[in-house]
Scaffold this active site. Structure first.
Site, PDB file in Angstrom:
ATOM      1  N   SER A   1       4.809   2.455   7.930  1.00 29.72           N
ATOM      2  CA  SER A   1       3.811   1.740   6.880  1.00 29.72           C
ATOM      3  C   SER A   1       5.439   1.011   6.275  1.00 29.72           C
ATOM      4  CB  SER A   1       2.741   1.922   6.268  1.00 29.72           C
ATOM      5  OG  SER A   1       1.856   1.673   7.153  1.00 29.72           O
TER       6      SER A   1
ATOM      7  N   ASP B   1       0.592  -7.823   0.766  1.00 31.88           N
ATOM      8  CA  ASP B   1       0.024  -6.170   1.326  1.00 31.88           C
ATOM      9  C   ASP B   1       1.932  -6.216   1.664  1.00 31.88           C
ATOM     10  OD1 ASP B   1      -0.331  -3.606   1.877  1.00 31.88           O
ATOM     11  OD2 ASP B   1      -0.242  -3.225   3.584  1.00 31.88           O
TER      12      ASP B   1
ATOM     13  N   HIS C   1       0.656  -1.096   0.048  1.00 33.22           N
ATOM     14  CA  HIS C   1      -0.088  -0.106   0.048  1.00 33.22           C
ATOM     15  C   HIS C   1       0.971   1.411   0.006  1.00 33.22           C
ATOM     16  CE1 HIS C   1       0.428   0.082   4.173  1.00 33.22           C
ATOM     17  NE2 HIS C   1       0.336   1.243   4.505  1.00 33.22           N
TER      18      HIS C   1
END
Length: 532
Positions: A274, A200, A170
């Site tokens: 992230s 992901d 992402h």
């Protein structure tokens, strides 16, 4: 390199009483007087400083050694994307002899007129947008290619000396250009090797030839709840930041996808973290930060990391050919509840209930049917839908696999040659049909609080009403649902249902399994027999 908090047996403490006694003792007078001469402070104050608590520890607990070793391997990832040129279409799509509004010269009277007129429909911002659009045109009036602008920023870490690094899908999925920022501020261009939306994960490769500090994955099967962890990343674009905490839980399913198996940690993780690593105290990556739970968008101590074991397998495939191949069974499944287990005669509420095999998929070709409960794959028990999805995905496509199912009160094994999971799996559909209209004759299934009529296409019973506070309403049945089978037997009339229920009751069953369809989706609902 590892270090854990220690307890020092030689730690000394004093109680207030001991401190006071030491100050008042006659043997301390000379020391107190000397302190007064040296500091100019009153004797009571100086004596209190002299007798203050001291902690004698060989070394205070610290994560500094771990952080110092791994920080050079952790990077910030800046992602850019090409901005599509602004369309001329808008509230005023004027055309003058084949020329659009923006094609008119700036000194054209109609240009000035509509520029002023449009202020009432957006003011200066609209006019500025149009000017910016004109600036994006070349001298010949043709539109220039779209601009490149930043779209996201996250974290990542090197896994090889030659510049392979891992981050989240992402973070990079909308990008066309990637920049890796080292812990010393050096910026390096990188290219996308491959990405996998289902887990992901993504892999980038720094294009410059040099040797990089890199880290390895841990054996996350040994990670325990309560273990210390250190998260390193780029929160809010601030650059390299370190937080510490413990493993809060394992095996978390947060609804992100079919392979959810996250490690939950309480180390502070925020936007920009992230793709960054979570380390154990040996400097090994136990997980990759991918999500947080937060009502405010900031850290509240609940963060989720992709386990190292999952990441290792996916990353290996991405490096090999940029894609991930997974085994494919081709079934829709749902959990087995206690009521469903009772209705099927299962001793325990475990396994994955097949609601519908996909047409022409491996499962359907091998003979797996709706209502089967998958209890094992190649002899390994299946606890639920998530475990089944993970086991099948981990098997090489084309391999013949033994699927154990529970059907008609007994266990049987079916051999299935697995296919390759499509990149995008289409939604299951049934035969095209209009919404069935209800015939005039209705029947009631009072035991379950249902009113039904035969479906117009002759397949099943259309529910026309559900009694309030009934067992059916509690389990989510609604008017418009179609009952196609009860206890894996097709039904087309209310009397069919009554007969099946009577038979189940005589066999000592306490629940009946209803297969229900609505909006081209199928599910199973267990309704208790003894509430009639």
């Amino acid at each position: 390199m590892s270090q854990s908090p220690q307890t020092n047996e030689s730690t000394k403490t004093r109680t207030p009483g001991k401190m006071i006694k030491g100050f008042l003792g006659t043997t301390a007078i000379a020391g107190v007087a000397a302190a007064m001469l040296a500091t100019g402070l009153p004797a009571p104050v100086t004596g209190a400083f002299a007798d203050a608590v001291r902690v004698e520890a060989p070394q205070a607990p610290s994560f500094a050694d771990v952080v110092q070793a791994v920080s050079p391997a952790v990077v910030s990832v800046r992602v850019q994307a090409e901005v599509k040129p602004v369309s001329n279409d808008g509230p005023f799509n004027f055309n003058f002899n084949g020329r659009s509004f923006d094609d008119l010269p700036d000194d054209h009277p109609m240009k000035r007129f509509f520029d002023e007129f449009s202020r009432g429909f957006g003011g200066e911002s609209d006019r500025d947008d149009r000017r910016a659009e004109r600036d994006r045109r070349g001298p010949d009036g043709k539109r220039r290619p779209g601009r490149v602008r930043p779209v996201s920023q996250g974290s990542g870490f090197f896994i090889s000396e030659d510049g392979m690094l891992v981050t989240n899908n992402h973070v990079v999925e909308n990008g066309s250009a990637f920049t890796v920022i080292m812990d010393d501020g050096t910026e390096l261009d990188a290219k996308l090797v491959g990405r996998d939306s289902r887990t992901d994960l993504a892999v980038l490769k720094v294009e410059e030839a040099r040797e990089f500090t890199y880290v390895d994955f841990a054996d996350d099967s040994k990670v325990r709840v309560g273990d210390w962890v250190v998260a390193v990343g780029n929160p809010f674009g601030l650059g390299g930041s370190v937080t510490a905490g413990i493993v809060s839980a394992r095996g978390r399913d947060i609804g992100a996808g079919p392979y959810d198996d996250f490690i939950q940690v309480d180390a502070a993780v925020n936007r920009g973290n992230s793709g960054g690593p979570t380390f154990n105290l040996n400097g090994e990556v136990i997980g990759i930060n991918t999500a947080i739970f937060s009502p405010s968008g900031g850290n509240v101590g609940i963060a989720f990391a992709i386990p190292a074991s999952t990441a290792r397998a996916v990353i290996r495939d991405l490096i090999d050919d940029g894609t991930v191949e997974r085994g494919w069974l081709g079934v829709q499944i749902q959990p087995v509840t206690a009521d469903i287990a009772e209705s099927l005669g299962l001793a325990e509420a475990q396994g994955a209930l097949v609601t519908e095999p996909q047409s022409d998929a491996p499962a359907a070709k091998a003979g797996i049917e709706a209502g089967d409960v998958v209890t094992a794959v190649d002899g390994e028990a299946v606890e639920g839908p998530r475990e089944l999805a993970k086991k099948i995905a981990g098997i090489e496509p084309g391999k013949t696999t033994e699927i154990t199912v529970w059907r008609n009160g007994e266990s049987q094994t079916i051999e299935v040659e697995l296919g390759t999971l499509p990149t995008e799996t289409a939604a299951l559909t049934t035969d095209d049909q209009d919404e069935p209209s209800a015939p005039q004759a209705e029947a009631t299934l009072d035991d379950f609080g249902l009113t039904v009529v035969p479906a117009e296409n002759g397949r099943g019973l259309l529910i026309t009403s559900v009694a309030a506070d009934s067992a059916a309403e509690e389990r989510g049945l609604r008017a418009g649902d179609v009952i196609v089978a009860v206890n894996n037997q097709d039904v087309s009339d209310a009397s069919d249902v009554v007969g099946i229920i009577d038979s189940a009751a005589s066999d000592g069953r306490k629940a009946a399994l209803f297969q229900v369809e609505n909006e081209n989706r199928s599910r199973f609902v267990a309704l208790p027999i003894d509430q009639g």
